[in-house]
Motif scaffolding. Structure first.
Motif, PDB file in Angstrom:
ATOM      1  N   LEU A 144      35.797  46.006  31.121  1.00 29.82           N
ATOM      2  CA  LEU A 144      35.940  46.876  32.295  1.00 29.82           C
ATOM      3  C   LEU A 144      37.398  46.918  32.780  1.00 29.82           C
ATOM      4  CD1 LEU A 144      32.743  45.940  34.336  1.00 29.82           C
ATOM      5  CD2 LEU A 144      33.168  48.053  33.064  1.00 29.82           C
ATOM      6  N   ILE A 145      38.062  45.774  32.729  1.00 32.50           N
ATOM      7  CA  ILE A 145      39.474  45.733  33.131  1.00 32.50           C
ATOM      8  C   ILE A 145      40.315  46.551  32.151  1.00 32.50           C
ATOM      9  CG2 ILE A 145      41.469  44.212  33.424  1.00 32.50           C
ATOM     10  CD1 ILE A 145      39.526  42.051  34.389  1.00 32.50           C
ATOM     11  N   ALA A 146      39.992  46.459  30.847  1.00 31.64           N
ATOM     12  CA  ALA A 146      40.727  47.253  29.857  1.00 31.64           C
ATOM     13  C   ALA A 146      40.514  48.744  30.048  1.00 31.64           C
ATOM     14  CB  ALA A 146      40.299  46.841  28.445  1.00 31.64           C
ATOM     15  N   PHE A 147      39.377  49.136  30.606  1.00 30.81           N
ATOM     16  CA  PHE A 147      39.101  50.538  30.878  1.00 30.81           C
ATOM     17  C   PHE A 147      39.737  51.025  32.177  1.00 30.81           C
ATOM     18  CE2 PHE A 147      35.010  51.111  28.192  1.00 30.81           C
ATOM     19  CZ  PHE A 147      35.793  51.181  27.057  1.00 30.81           C
ATOM     20  N   GLY A 148      40.423  50.137  32.900  1.00 25.83           N
ATOM     21  CA  GLY A 148      41.127  50.570  34.093  1.00 25.83           C
ATOM     22  C   GLY A 148      40.563  50.087  35.403  1.00 25.83           C
ATOM     23  N   ALA A 149      39.531  49.264  35.405  1.00 25.85           N
ATOM     24  CA  ALA A 149      38.956  48.770  36.655  1.00 25.85           C
ATOM     25  C   ALA A 149      39.824  47.652  37.219  1.00 25.85           C
ATOM     26  CB  ALA A 149      37.535  48.266  36.431  1.00 25.85           C
ATOM     27  N   ALA A 150      39.792  47.507  38.537  1.00 27.92           N
ATOM     28  CA  ALA A 150      40.500  46.409  39.179  1.00 27.92           C
ATOM     29  C   ALA A 150      39.838  45.091  38.808  1.00 27.92           C
ATOM     30  CB  ALA A 150      40.500  46.593  40.695  1.00 27.92           C
ATOM     31  N   PRO A 151      40.620  44.033  38.558  1.00 29.20           N
ATOM     32  CA  PRO A 151      40.006  42.759  38.128  1.00 29.20           C
ATOM     33  C   PRO A 151      38.981  42.223  39.116  1.00 29.20           C
ATOM     34  CG  PRO A 151      42.363  42.737  37.734  1.00 29.20           C
ATOM     35  CD  PRO A 151      42.092  43.984  38.507  1.00 29.20           C
ATOM     36  N   ALA A 152      39.276  42.291  40.434  1.00 31.63           N
ATOM     37  CA  ALA A 152      38.336  41.750  41.409  1.00 31.63           C
ATOM     38  C   ALA A 152      37.030  42.542  41.409  1.00 31.63           C
ATOM     39  CB  ALA A 152      38.961  41.756  42.802  1.00 31.63           C
ATOM     40  N   VAL A 153      37.134  43.863  41.365  1.00 35.61           N
ATOM     41  CA  VAL A 153      35.928  44.691  41.380  1.00 35.61           C
ATOM     42  C   VAL A 153      35.151  44.544  40.071  1.00 35.61           C
ATOM     43  CG1 VAL A 153      35.064  47.036  41.661  1.00 35.61           C
ATOM     44  CG2 VAL A 153      37.061  46.296  42.952  1.00 35.61           C
ATOM     45  N   ALA A 154      35.857  44.454  38.948  1.00 34.01           N
ATOM     46  CA  ALA A 154      35.180  44.277  37.670  1.00 34.01           C
ATOM     47  C   ALA A 154      34.423  42.947  37.626  1.00 34.01           C
ATOM     48  CB  ALA A 154      36.193  44.341  36.533  1.00 34.01           C
ATOM     49  N   THR A 155      35.055  41.887  38.115  1.00 30.58           N
ATOM     50  CA  THR A 155      34.385  40.588  38.136  1.00 30.58           C
ATOM     51  C   THR A 155      33.181  40.615  39.063  1.00 30.58           C
ATOM     52  OG1 THR A 155      36.505  39.520  37.697  1.00 30.58           O
ATOM     53  CG2 THR A 155      34.728  38.131  38.540  1.00 30.58           C
ATOM     54  N   ALA A 156      33.344  41.232  40.243  1.00 23.61           N
ATOM     55  CA  ALA A 156      32.219  41.318  41.176  1.00 23.61           C
ATOM     56  C   ALA A 156      31.076  42.144  40.600  1.00 23.61           C
ATOM     57  CB  ALA A 156      32.693  41.925  42.497  1.00 23.61           C
ATOM     58  N   THR A 157      31.416  43.195  39.842  1.00 26.76           N
ATOM     59  CA  THR A 157      30.375  44.020  39.230  1.00 26.76           C
ATOM     60  C   THR A 157      29.575  43.231  38.205  1.00 26.76           C
ATOM     61  OG1 THR A 157      31.687  46.024  39.570  1.00 26.76           O
ATOM     62  CG2 THR A 157      29.959  46.118  37.905  1.00 26.76           C
TER      63      THR A 157
END
Length: 355
Positions: A313-326
């Motif tokens: 998800l981070i590689a696709f452009g998501a913020a690390p905090a939001v990706a981890t929370a997701t």
């Protein structure tokens, strides 16, 4: 001349005394039924009852111990979900329930025998709790085999259905992944996640070595070759029989295609509730790519898949905090929230002798 003595055979038999009826025992007097003597309980019955009690309590103890050992992760995931959009989470919960229905369809489609649909669905819900104890889905497979054996399905056929279930699930997931790669431009970013050649060579060597050792063992060890060949023959016969029935084909492959889409839809709903601003195609593609890359890693609860999913998800452009929370929210919604109800269902099925 004296008369001859009579022959012994001509003598009349001596009179026999009439049989004396035995005296009535206590409890056998007229008008009374005989009292049944209580039979002592065998030790095997007590041992079986103790083993059943242990099996009923083991899932509950496992769920409680896992929650205590992972207190920070559970707290963070619950805190994020409390602040998330409840309607999106409700939709994700609905997709999670539909995923159990799809798994039930695949299980029934992989088996020629007809089993009760409600009990099979309950066993799949309970199997989710077992997956936290055994890696790589072995817990769910063990619960399913036990359920099928209790329904009178032979062990060879039950084991063959597990193989067909796994094959159909993997093949359908690969097809869905290829289709999404063809229609989504985000596949170019997956090149950052592919390991370099220095890592691929050892992995290929290990995989080749495992296959070579398995082939040598099956060729040399005759007691091992016989049951394996018998299992393969049974699996091929059951697969041919299943594919002659349109209802089984629809349940097997339709459910296998629906499962990854429903799981990806759950992740999309969790991401939307937490503010993950990504197209749904990219979220589903990230889920399928991460699961395909490290799905074979034997980690209970899918922790390796979670790490790969967050990284994708981070590689696709998501913020690390939001990706981890997701990812944490997805795991809470799909595994942690149903863990205690699944353990209770597992115990109830054991008490009802369905498992």
């Amino acid at each position: 001349m004296p008369s001859p003595s009579p022959s012994p055979l001509s003598l009349p038999p001596p009179p026999s005394a009439p049989p004396v009826p035995p005296a009535p025992l206590a409890g056998e007097l007229p008008g009374h039924l005989p009292e049944a003597t209580p039979a002592p309980r065998p030790s095997s019955f007590l041992a079986g009852r103790s083993a059943r009690l242990v099996l009923c309590l083991a899932p509950l103890l496992l769920a409680g111990g896992w929650a205590v050992a992972n207190r920070p992760v559970v707290y963070e995931g619950v805190r994020r979900l409390v602040a998330a959009d409840p309607w999106w989470l409700l939709a994700g919960g609905g997709f999670t329930c539909l995923n159990w229905v799809a798994a039930t369809c695949v299980r029934q489609g992989a088996l020629p025998d007809r089993v009760p649909a409600g009990q099979l669905l309950a066993s799949q819900f309970a199997a989710g709790a077992a997956n936290h104890a055994l890696p790589a889905g072995l817990g769910a497979h063990a619960v399913t085999v036990r359920f099928l054996r209790a329904r009178g399905v032979p062990l060879e056929r039950a084991t063959a259905s597990i193989g067909l279930y796994s094959l159909a699930k993997s093949a359908a997931k690969t097809v869905v992944l290829v289709v999404l790669l063809a229609v989504s431009p985000a596949w170019r970013r997956l090149g950052e996640l592919v390991p370099d050649g220095r890592l691929l060579v050892p992995l290929a060597a290990v995989a080749g070595g495992v296959l070579a050792v398995a082939g040598v063992l099956l060729t040399v060890v005759r007691p091992l070759r016989r049951p394996v060949t018998g299992l393969l023959r049974s699996a091929l016969a059951d697969a041919r029989e299943v594919h002659t029935r349109p209802s089984r084909v629809a349940a097997l492959w339709g459910g296998a295609v629906a499962m990854p889409l429903l799981q990806g839809a759950t992740l999309v709903c969790v991401g939307a509730s937490l503010g993950l601003h990504m197209p749904w195609q990219q979220v589903v593609l990230a889920y399928l790519a991460a699961g395909t890359a490290v799905g074979a890693v034997p980690a209970p609860g899918g922790f390796a898949v979670d790490a790969a999913l967050a990284w994708t998800l981070i590689a696709f452009g998501a913020a690390p905090a939001v990706a981890t929370a997701t990812v944490i929210g997805y795991r809470v919604l799909t595994d942690w929230v149903p863990l205690v109800p699944g353990a209770l269902t597992f115990s109830a099925l054991i008490r009802a002798r369905i498992l």
